[in-house]
Every structure is written in structure tokens, then in C-alpha cells.
Design an enzyme around this catalytic site. Structure first.
Site, PDB file in Angstrom:
ATOM      1  N   HIS A 148      35.950  46.692  41.726  1.00  0.00           N
ATOM      2  CA  HIS A 148      35.861  46.849  43.391  1.00  0.00           C
ATOM      3  C   HIS A 148      35.705  47.991  43.545  1.00  0.00           C
ATOM      4  O   HIS A 148      35.452  48.965  44.009  1.00  0.00           O
ATOM      5  CB  HIS A 148      36.912  46.220  43.622  1.00  0.00           C
ATOM      6  CG  HIS A 148      36.326  44.476  43.918  1.00  0.00           C
ATOM      7  ND1 HIS A 148      35.048  44.496  43.053  1.00  0.00           N
ATOM      8  CD2 HIS A 148      37.219  43.531  43.298  1.00  0.00           C
ATOM      9  CE1 HIS A 148      35.371  42.653  43.554  1.00  0.00           C
ATOM     10  NE2 HIS A 148      36.840  42.198  43.388  1.00  0.00           N
ATOM     11  N   LYS A 201      49.294  43.851  44.245  1.00  0.00           N
ATOM     12  CA  LYS A 201      49.008  43.426  45.429  1.00  0.00           C
ATOM     13  C   LYS A 201      50.760  43.787  45.971  1.00  0.00           C
ATOM     14  O   LYS A 201      51.799  44.099  45.708  1.00  0.00           O
ATOM     15  CB  LYS A 201      49.364  42.088  44.517  1.00  0.00           C
ATOM     16  CG  LYS A 201      47.694  41.983  43.676  1.00  0.00           C
ATOM     17  CD  LYS A 201      47.696  40.544  43.270  1.00  0.00           C
ATOM     18  CE  LYS A 201      45.929  40.101  42.353  1.00  0.00           C
ATOM     19  NZ  LYS A 201      45.193  39.566  43.792  1.00  0.00           N
TER      20      LYS A 201
HETATM   21  C1  BG6 Z   1      38.598  39.470  43.574  1.00  0.00           C
HETATM   22  C2  BG6 Z   1      40.653  39.617  42.794  1.00  0.00           C
HETATM   23  O1  BG6 Z   1      37.860  40.356  42.695  1.00  0.00           O
HETATM   24  O2  BG6 Z   1      39.729  40.143  44.663  1.00  0.00           O
HETATM   25  C3  BG6 Z   1      42.131  39.522  43.613  1.00  0.00           C
HETATM   26  O3  BG6 Z   1      40.072  38.568  41.327  1.00  0.00           O
HETATM   27  C4  BG6 Z   1      41.778  39.876  44.767  1.00  0.00           C
HETATM   28  O4  BG6 Z   1      43.181  39.449  42.882  1.00  0.00           O
HETATM   29  C5  BG6 Z   1      40.540  39.610  45.768  1.00  0.00           C
HETATM   30  O5  BG6 Z   1      42.443  38.999  45.116  1.00  0.00           O
HETATM   31  C6  BG6 Z   1      40.304  40.190  46.803  1.00  0.00           C
HETATM   32  O6  BG6 Z   1      39.118  40.267  47.458  1.00  0.00           O
HETATM   33  P1  BG6 Z   1      39.638  39.970  49.035  1.00  0.00           P
HETATM   34  O7  BG6 Z   1      38.023  39.869  49.181  1.00  0.00           O
HETATM   35  O8  BG6 Z   1      40.233  38.804  49.611  1.00  0.00           O
HETATM   36  O9  BG6 Z   1      39.398  41.274  49.295  1.00  0.00           O
END
Ligand code: BG6
Length: 474
Positions: free
Chosen positions: A250, A340
Site C-alpha cells: 500500500h 497499528k
Molecule cells: C490490509 C492489511 O491490506 O489493509 C490490514 O492487511 C490493514 O492489516 C488493512 O488493517 C487496512 O485497510 P483499510 O482499507 O481498512 O485502511
């Protein structure tokens, strides 16, 4: 009026339909697409599960998830989904039922009287991708009923491998069964509304595009804070950690959208090539002292007891700063931070212009999606004092509340075969190459893991950008 994509009916085969990701993201997305009539009649959803699961259980899950997300669950939409959904019992790691799956999909097509495009969605832990892909290939499930590969796609979730070596193996193995064209590597952050806008914003606003270089931009910081901890994903997280979970995918993807060379055309091929070039130009920190000084890893206080491992060295927080070999970015620092169990949920890309940061341009990915910029103005009164104010664009104010969730976009684009939002193997491999020295050094115990209190802002990272800027200015 929104442009509504015209999709052809497909068979969506979901491995891991009872899993956490399906519950949180995939099933609610299917509900909303069905609600908005974006999926055509004739769509088929086949849920794969190891145990005997009644389809009513899945419908109940959808009802619950949609309600928990604050939407009212419409009965007629559930009825439609019920008519599309069927369950198929198969242990993905045992060979014996794949032939039956092939016959089952064939029967669906025989009943429909047409060959349908097939999408295999691997919503499962990445350790078992290989084994499923092999079996799909061994049983001819990589071909559609017309024996043409074109109508068959594989959707996989990150992380794509755990390091350079496993990513290379995974790519080679998958390519034995599916061509790169057929593989859709999901990075749902690319499908978030503001992320979708970054390239258009850069291209169509000359006031910024003319300044988009190291001469004017001091720092670009991609920050993804989460309030939640790891929840129930103990085994997954102990193996993966924040670097592999968010930074490799990401965050590097968001950064490359922000800083890549702007291609002539915004086509999938050109954008993928530009992102790949940008990531390849980032300089991995020097293993001798760079890693310790350019990267911080942290762990939230209750993590060890949550995973029941008093010795766990798994990071739940990462911040790292990088420079680029690209002359365009001489002097700019790129920072990636995620954690986190922090004080708030916020994902934002901040672009700092000028030495003392008079103008900070922020792409707010979530929540409160939008774009804003800090400006310096003179405060009213006689004192001629200066003040920072914000100019602000917000999607909800200008376009109302309704927007499609990232997973809805991911599914629509996969169904229509548009690969723009999906990561190519080159992007994936260059990301791993960049981060591998840090992963190796951490594995070998270089740099301590910094503990931070749950609900805090995470460990101190203020020295990182300072260190790199001093180094760059030498
Ligand atoms: C996921 C991760 O790709 O994205 C997670 O594996 C994370 O750990 C999540 O919590 C967060 O996604 P979003 O869209 O809720 O920000």
C-alpha cells in the site's frame, strides 16, 4: 450522473469465503454492487469452503456485516445474492475435489447456455496460493469452457511473497498456470477515492505540476495510522508484520503514484512502467549504518500477550526514510510510516514544499477523503502576524456522501479486465528488492524494536527525516 460500467456476467469463485477478509471487505462490496445494480443478472458466485456451510450462513454474514457498517440491509438485494450464490465443498489443499469443481462450473455454464468469464478470487492466506494455483492448472481450471484462457482471471491478495526469493518463486509458479495478463494482484489502497485522483490532480493543476521536483519539495510523507490492533490475525501477523503487510504494498504504491514520472498517456501499461521505474530508483538504506538511522520499528505494548509469544520481535509499526537516484528528486526525502493500535485511523500523503514547510499539500486518503493545502497568510489586525490556514476540498461536501468502497472498485475492474489498479510483477519485485536489506538486518537483530503504548502516536520518529536531509545536503 455517474458513468455506470456495463459488465458481462461472470462466475466469481471465492476461496476463503468464510474468512476474515471476505467478511470485512469482499462480501459487503458484493452486496453494495448488487444494491447499485452494477452486477448484471446472470452473475454467479461460488463460495469454496472446507466444511459443509449452508449458503444461508453466508447470507447471514452479509446481512450482519452490512448492518455493522452502518447501512440498512435491503431484503431484495439479499434475495438476489441468494439466487446467485452457491457453495462448493472443497479442501483447497487436497486434490480430489478439483475435478468435481471443474464439472460444477461447467454445469453452471451449461445451464446458462453460455461460456462465462471466470474469476478465481484467492481470499486466503498467501502461504497456500501456490498449491491452489498448481491444482487449478493441473485440473484445467485455468481454461474457460471454450478452452480459451482469455476469459479466466486470478485475483490474489497481498503480500505477494514474503521476500525477494519467495516473491520470485510465487511469480514463476503462478506464470506456469496463468499469464501475467490473467493475474490481478489486489492493492485496495489504489482503489481509494483520493488515491484514484492523484495522477489527475498532478496532471491538470499546473500550479503544482511545475513544482513537482526536488528543487521545491522537501519531503513526501505517506502515513497510514490504524487504531485497531491485529485483532484475530495472530498467525498471519506473526509471520508478516507491518513492513510486509502495508509498506511493501500500500505505502510504496501510494508513494509511487505521488512521485512517479508523469507518463504521456494515463494507460495501465504506462502507469505501471512509471511506478516500477520510480520504485527501482529509490535507494535502499546502507546496511552498515543506514538501516539503523533511516528506519524505526516498533511494537505496541499488548502485542506480545495478544500473540502469546513473550519473545516476539514482530513489528507493528514502521517508519523509514528514503532518497531517490532520480535527478528530478535530488534533495527530496520520501518517508513511509504505518502502525497499528495508534491514537487514530488516518491515511494521508503529505507533500512539504519549501524549506520551512510553508505549504503542505495533503491528499487525505481516509477518513474525510479530500485534498487540502496549508497557506501562510497575514492575520487580521495591526500586528502583521503571519498564520497558517487551510484551503480545503472534501469529497463529501462537493459530491455528497455516496462513493464506492475500494473493494467495490477492485471487483468491478477485475470483472471488466481493467488492470490499472493492480500491481504488476515488476512493481512487486522492485518493492521487495528495496526493502529486503532492511528485513534482513532486522531479522539479524540490527536496531531495537521500540515498544509504544496502545493508543499513542507510536515511537519517536522525528530524527529520521533530519538524519537523511543532513546526509543529502552533504
Ligand atoms: C490490509 C492489511 O491490506 O489493509 C490490514 O492487511 C490493514 O492489516 C488493512 O488493517 C487496512 O485497510 P483499510 O482499507 O481498512 O485502511
Amino acid at each position: 450522473m455517474e458513468d455506470v460500467p456495463q459488465l458481462a456476467p461472470v462466475i466469481l469463485v471465492i476461496f476463503g469465503i468464510t474468512g476474515d477478509l471476505a467478511k470485512r471487505k469482499v462480501l459487503p462490496a458484493l452486496y453494495h454492487l448488487c444494491h447499485d445494480n452494477l452486477l448484471p443478472d446472470g452473475t454467479k458466485i461460488v463460495g469454496i469452503s472446507r466444511r459443509d456451510i449452508a449458503k444461508e450462513e453466508i447470507i447471514d454474514t452479509i446481512r450482519l456485516c452490512v448492518t455493522e457498517q452502518g447501512s440498512i440491509c435491503d431484503k431484495s438485494v439479499l434475495n438476489k445474492l441468494r439466487s446467485w450464490l452457491s457453495m462448493f465443498k472443497l479442501d483447497p489443499l487436497i486434490d480430489d475435489r478439483y475435478e468435481a469443481l471443474k464439472d460444477y462450473l461447467q454445469t453452471i455454464e451449461d445451464t446458462a447456455g453460455v461460456c462465462l468469464d471466470r474469476l478465481y478470487y484467492l481470499s486466503i492466506p498467501p502461504q497456500v496460493y501456490d498449491q491452489i494455483v498448481d491444482r487449478l492448472g493441473n485440473h484445467g481450471l485455468n481454461q474457460s469452457c471454450a478452452h480459451a484462457k482469455a476469459g479466466v482471471r486470478l485475483l490474489v491478495e497481498k503480500p505477494f511473497g514474503f521476500d525477494v526469493k519467495t516473491a520470485e518463486e510465487l511469480i514463476a509458479n503462478t506464470e506456469r498456470v496463468f499469464s501475467e495478463e490473467q493475474i490481478f494482484r489486489i492493492d485496495h489502497y489504489l482503489a481509494k477515492e483520493t488515491a484514484q485522483n492523484i495522477l489527475k490532480f498532478r496532471r491538470h493543476n499546473p500550479v503544482f505540476s511545475s513544482q513537482w521536483n526536488g528543487q521545491h519539495i522537501r519531503l513526501i510523507h505517506v502515513l497510514a495510522k490504524e487504531q485497531l490492533g491485529i485483532e484475530k490475525r495472530v498467525a498471519f501477523y506473526e509471520q508478516v508484520g507491518a513492513m510486509r503487510d502495508l509498506v511493501q504494498s500500500h505505502l510504496l504504491q501510494l508513494l509511487s503514484l505521488t512521485a512517479m514520472e508523469m507518463p504521456k498517456e494515463l494507460t495501465g501499461t504506462e502507469v505501471h512502467a512509471a511506478k516500477h521505474a520510480f520504485i527501482s530508483n529509490l535507494i535502499p538504506p546502507n546496511p552498515r549504518d543506514g538501516i539503523v538511522r533511516q528506519a524505526v520499528r516498533g511494537q505496541y505494548a499488548s502485542y506480545k500477550s495478544e500473540v502469546n509469544n513473550p519473545h516476539s520481535q514482530r513489528e507493528t509499526f514502521v517508519s523509514l526514510v528514503l532518497a531517490s537516484r532520480d535527478p528530478r528528486w535530488k534533495g527530496t526525502i520520501f518517508q513511509l510510516t504505518t502502525g497499528k493500535a495508534l491514537d487514530e485511523k488516518e491515511t494521508v500523503i503529505r507533500v512539504y514544499f519549501g524549506d520551512d514547510d510553508p505549504n503542505i499539500l495533503s491528499f487525505r486518503i481516509q477518513p474525510n477523503e479530500g485534498i487540502d493545502i496549508d497557506l501562510i497568510i497575514e492575520q487580521p489586525g495591526f500586528a502583521h502576524n503571519l498564520r497558517k490556514v487551510k484551503m480545503n476540498f472534501s469529497y463529501s461536501t462537493d459530491f455528497g456522501e455516496h462513493s464506492h468502497d475500494a473493494y467495490e472498485r477492485v471487483l468491478v475492474d477485475a470483472i471488466r479486465g481493467d488492470k490499472m489498479l493492480f500491481a504488476t510483477k515488476d512493481e512487486v519485485l522492485s518493492s521487495w528488492h528495496l526493502l529486503q536489506p532492511i528485513l534482513d538486518a532486522w531479522q539479524a537483530g540490527a536496531s531495537d524494536i521500540k515498544l509504544y503504548a496502545n493508543g499513542s502516536q507510536g515511537p519517536d520518529i522525528s530524527h529520521l527525516a533530519h538524519f537523511l536531509s543532513t546526509k543529502l545536503s552533504k
